[in-house]
Design an enzyme around this catalytic site. Structure first.
Site, PDB file in Angstrom:
ATOM      1  N   LYS A 219       0.849  -1.208   0.000  1.00 49.39           N
ATOM      2  CA  LYS A 219       0.000   0.000   0.000  1.00 49.39           C
ATOM      3  C   LYS A 219       0.877   1.249   0.000  1.00 49.39           C
ATOM      4  O   LYS A 219       0.662   2.179  -0.773  1.00 49.39           O
ATOM      5  CB  LYS A 219      -0.891   0.008   1.228  1.00 49.39           C
ATOM      6  N   ASN A 220       1.900   1.241   0.880  1.00 49.41           N
ATOM      7  CA  ASN A 220       2.692   2.466   1.065  1.00 49.41           C
ATOM      8  C   ASN A 220       3.758   2.676   0.006  1.00 49.41           C
ATOM      9  O   ASN A 220       4.499   3.651   0.069  1.00 49.41           O
ATOM     10  CB  ASN A 220       3.296   2.481   2.478  1.00 49.41           C
TER      11      ASN A 220
ATOM     12  N   CYS B  48      -4.822   7.864   9.427  1.00 52.50           N
ATOM     13  CA  CYS B  48      -5.181   7.255  10.716  1.00 52.50           C
ATOM     14  C   CYS B  48      -4.915   8.227  11.868  1.00 52.50           C
ATOM     15  O   CYS B  48      -3.926   8.953  11.878  1.00 52.50           O
ATOM     16  CB  CYS B  48      -4.370   5.976  10.928  1.00 52.50           C
TER      17      CYS B  48
ATOM     18  N   ARG C  64       0.227  14.309  13.190  1.00 57.38           N
ATOM     19  CA  ARG C  64       0.592  14.119  11.776  1.00 57.38           C
ATOM     20  C   ARG C  64       0.739  15.459  11.035  1.00 57.38           C
ATOM     21  O   ARG C  64       0.097  15.714  10.013  1.00 57.38           O
ATOM     22  CB  ARG C  64      -0.423  13.200  11.095  1.00 57.38           C
TER      23      ARG C  64
ATOM     24  N   ASP D 147       4.249   0.343  12.165  1.00 64.74           N
ATOM     25  CA  ASP D 147       2.998  -0.215  11.611  1.00 64.74           C
ATOM     26  C   ASP D 147       2.749  -1.659  12.042  1.00 64.74           C
ATOM     27  O   ASP D 147       1.696  -2.211  11.730  1.00 64.74           O
ATOM     28  CB  ASP D 147       2.999  -0.134  10.083  1.00 64.74           C
TER      29      ASP D 147
ATOM     30  N   ARG E 195      -8.566  -0.166   4.515  1.00 66.60           N
ATOM     31  CA  ARG E 195      -7.662   0.838   3.949  1.00 66.60           C
ATOM     32  C   ARG E 195      -6.331   0.214   3.558  1.00 66.60           C
ATOM     33  O   ARG E 195      -5.665   0.641   2.622  1.00 66.60           O
ATOM     34  CB  ARG E 195      -7.390   1.967   4.953  1.00 66.60           C
TER      35      ARG E 195
END
Ligand code: EPZ
Length: 416
Positions: free
Chosen positions: A22-23, A116, A121, A305, A397
Site C-alpha cells: 500500500k505504502n 489514521c 501528523r 505499523d 484501507r
C-alpha cells in the site's frame, strides 16, 4: 457498516500470497501526476486508500482505469492543480500530490491530508523543505497554496527521517533542473520502490535507501509498466497472526530483509523461521515466549505499523513484555478494545506494558485505526468464543479482503 465476526482458537496453517505494498502504491500513484504517458501498475491491489488516490488523479484530469489486477494511468492531459478537502481529508497520501503538482504545473492548491488518528501528523517538514527549494507556500482556510519559485538551495536536510516528506521532495526534485540532495532521508523499502518507479520513467535518482538521496532533474518523465514491491506490513501482520495461533505458514513473494526486525523478535519468541530468496516459512510453538522489549523506529528498525499487532501477540505470550512507540505520539488507542477481551495491558504516553494471559475471551470491539484494527483481528483469532469487530472500513484501507485470506489459512472469520 460491515463487521468481522470471528470464532476463535483455530490454528492458522497454509500459504499466504502477499499483495502489493500500500505504502509503495500510494506515492507511485502521486508520482504518475508527473508522467507524460501511460503508466501500467501491475497487481495494483485495490486497497480503499489506493482507490481514493485514483479518484484524486481523476479529479485532476488524469485517466485511471482498473483492468483486472492492473491499473492503467494516463496523466498526459492532467491540467488541474486543486485537491479538494473532500478528496484529500480521508487519506494521508493526498499530501504526496503537492510535490508532483508543483513539479508538473508549477502551482498547487491542496487541502490538508487525513490518515489514521495516531498522532497530530503535521506536514511542517514537507512544507519547510519545499520552501527551501524555492516554493512560495501559504496555508489558509484549510488549504496549502503553493507556487514554484527560485530555489534558495539544492540541499535539503530533513529534521526527522519522514517517509512522506522524503517522497514528496524526491518527486518534486525529479523535474527540477540541476542536482538536488536530500540529507537525513528516510530509508524505507517503499522509498526505494518509488525511486525505482521514477527511474523507470526516466528520472535520475541515486542513493534511495540511504540517508542521502541525489536527484538530477530531467525534462520530462515517460510512461512505463511497473509492479510495486510486496507489502511488508501485510506480511508481518500475517506472520504475527500465524505465530499467535501456534500455526505454520509459507509467505510467498516476501522479501525477508524488509522484515528483519520482526523476524528477529519472532525468533526470540520461539518461532522457527526460514528465509528463502522470495519467501519466508514460519512455524510457531503452541505458546510463545515473551519478546521482552520492543522499540519502534524508522527503517530498518522495528516498524511502527506492526506495533499494535505485537501488543496483541504479547497479550497471549508467556511472561511480560514492554513496547515503546517512538514514531507516533498517539498509537495505543486500540488498547482499550483489547482490554475488553481480557488482555492485561497498561500504557502511559509512549510506553506500554503487557502481561501475557493464557486465555482471552471474545468481545464486541471497535477498530480505532488501520493497524489497531488489525491487532483486534489477531486477538480475536485466539479468543475463546465469538468476537465482532466493527468499523472494518479502517482495516480495508490497508488490507485487501483480509477475512478471505485468513479463512484460507483456517480462521473461522466472516464479514457480516
Ligand atoms: C508513512 O506515513 C506511512 N503512510 C505510515 O503508514 C507509516 O507509519 C509512516 O510512514 C512511518 O513509517 C504512508 O506511507 C501512506 P512520517 P507518514 O512522515 O509519511 C512526524 C499505515 O498504517 N512528521 O514518516 O505520515 C509524524 O507526525 C500508515 O500504513 C512531522 O512531524 O510518516 C510522525 O510522528 C500509518 N512533520 C513521524 O514524523 C512532517 O512534516 C513519522 O511520520 C511529517 C512527519
Amino acid at each position: 457498516m460491515a463487521k468481522f465476526f470471528i470464532n476463535g482458537k483455530n490454528r492458522l496453517c497454509g500459504e499466504v500470497e502477499l499483495d502489493s505494498a500500500k505504502n509503495a502504491l500510494l506515492p507511485i500513484l502521486a508520482a504518475s501526476i508527473m508522467v507524460d504517458g501511460k503508466v501500467t501498475l501491475e497487481k495494483a491491489t485495490a486497497y480503499t486508500d489506493v482507490e481514493a488516490m485514483c479518484d484524486i488523479l481523476r479529479a485532476l484530469g488524469g485517466v485511471v482505469v482498473r483492468k483486472g489486477d492492473n491499473l492503467e494511468i494516463d496523466c498526459s492531459m492532467l491540467d488541474k492543480c486543486e485537491v479538494s478537502h473532500i478528496l484529500a481529508s480521508p487519506v494521508r497520501s493526498s499530501i504526496f500530490t503537492l510535490g508532483p503538482l508543483l513539479a508538473r504545473l508549477g502551482k498547487a492548491k491542496v487541502a490538508y491530508p487525513g490518515g489514521c488518528d495516531i498522532g497530530l501528523r503535521p506536514i511542517d517538514i514537507h512544507l519547510s523543505s519545499l520552501r527551501q527549494l524555492g516554493c512560495k507556500i501559504v496555508e489558509k482556510n484549510g488549504y496549502i497554496y503553493a507556487e514554484k519559485g527560485k530555489p534558495l538551495t539544492r540541499e535539503v536536510f530533513l529534521p526527522f527521517q519522514s517517509v512522506g516528506a522524503t517522497e514528496n521532495i524526491m518527486m518534486f526534485c525529479s523535474l527540477l533542473p540541476g542536482k538536488s540532495k536530500i540529507y537525513n532521508s528516510a530509508k524505507e523499502p517503499e522509498i526505494v520502490d518509488l525511486a525505482n518507479f521514477l527511474n523507470c520513467c526516466g528520472a535520475k535518482i541515486e542513493g534511495s535507501g540511504s540517508d542521502v538521496i541525489t536527484i538530477t532533474g530531467v525534462e520530462n518523465l515517460e510512461g512505463c509498466n511497473y509492479r510495486a514491491i510486496s507489502d511488508r506490513i501485510e506480511c508481518g501482520t500475517f506472520m504475527i497472526g500465524v505465530a499467535m495461533t501456534g500455526g505454520e505458514a509459507k509467505f510467498a513473494n516476501a522479501v525477508s530483509k524488509h522484515n528483519s526486525a520482526l523476524i528477529e523478535k519472532l525468533k526470540s519468541c520461539g518461532c522457527l523461521i526460514k528465509e528463502g530468496e522470495d519467501e519466508i516459512f514460519l512455524s510457531a510453538p503452541k505458546r510463545l515466549e515473551s519478546f521482552v522489549e520492543l522499540e519502534t523506529a524508522v527503517y530498518p528498525g522495528f516498524p511502527t505499523d506492526l506495533q499494535p499487532q505485537m501488543v496483541a501477540l504479547g497479550s497471549v505470550s508467556k511472561g511480560c513484555s514492554l513496547v515503546i512507540e517512538n514514531v507516533f505520539e498517539n498509537r495505543f488507542a486500540y488498547v482499550g478494545e483489547l482490554l475488553k477481551m481480557g488482555c492485561d495491558i497498561r500504557f502511559k504516553s509512549s510506553i506500554c506494558i503487557i502481561r501475557g494471559k493464557d486465555r482471552i475471551f471474545g468481545a464486541d470491539v471497535v477498530s480505532t485505526d488501520l493497524r489497531g484494527g488489525a491487532s483486534l483481528v489477531l486477538a480475536g483469532l485466539v479468543c475463546e468464543g465469538y468476537t465482532t469487530i466493527s468499523r472494518v472500513e479502517f482495516i480495508d484501507r490497508g488490507y485487501f479482503h483480509l477475512e478471505d485470506k485468513l479463512a484460507r489459512l483456517g480462521a473461522d472469520i466472516k464479514r457480516i
